[in-house]
Write an enzyme that holds these catalytic residues in place. Structure first.
Site: not given
Ligand code: MN
Length: 145
Positions: A58, A110, A62, A96
């Site tokens: 995306h 996260c 992160h 990922h």
């Molecule tokens: Mn993700």
């Protein structure tokens, strides 16, 4: 305040994602911080032993810090082991996935944009490209739906 065992007072333990749309296994999600006056939010995810998150990418990034257990991470075309206090950065538009080791959960913080784009999933062609990389193929081989 902590409620012990990687739970926090007044923080609900939720399913990682809605079932059915993406492939993942045994993952919970807790949102620790989310405020209208902040542009980020902090979540705690926990993958049970042998479970895994969705393989996705995306536009948002992160910032991950491992807090519990051990596992492996795929970031881009790199696969590496992760354990307590390791930091993992997932750059924008980078494939990922996180996998807990067979005998251990994998829990991690996260940090993410509160407003963010929806994850993209790999199509068959992209999966084929990833599986052509031996270390990535081995990492993905244990994937269950
Ligand atoms: Mn993700």
């Amino acid at each position: 305040m902590t409620a012990g065992d990687y739970r926090w007072d007044a923080v609900e333990v939720l399913q990682y994602k809605e079932q059915g749309k993406t492939s993942f296994r045994d993952v919970t999600r807790q949102t620790l911080f989310r405020r209208p006056d902040m542009r980020g939010e902090l979540r705690y995810f926990e993958i049970a032993a042998a479970g895994h998150s969705t393989l996705e990418r995306h536009a948002h990034a992160h910032a991950v810090m491992v807090l519990r257990g051990a596992g492996k991470a795929l970031v881009g075309e790199d696969v590496f082991s992760v354990k307590n206090f390791d930091l993992v950065t997932v750059p924008p538009l980078t494939w990922h996935q996180f996998r807990a080791d067979p005998g251990s959960p994998l829990g991690f913080l996260c940090m993410v944009d509160a407003e963010r784009d929806k994850p993209q999933l790999p199509d068959d062609r992209e999966l084929e490209r990833l599986r052509a990389i031996p270390t990535v193929a081995a990492f993905l081989a244990g994937t269950h739906s």
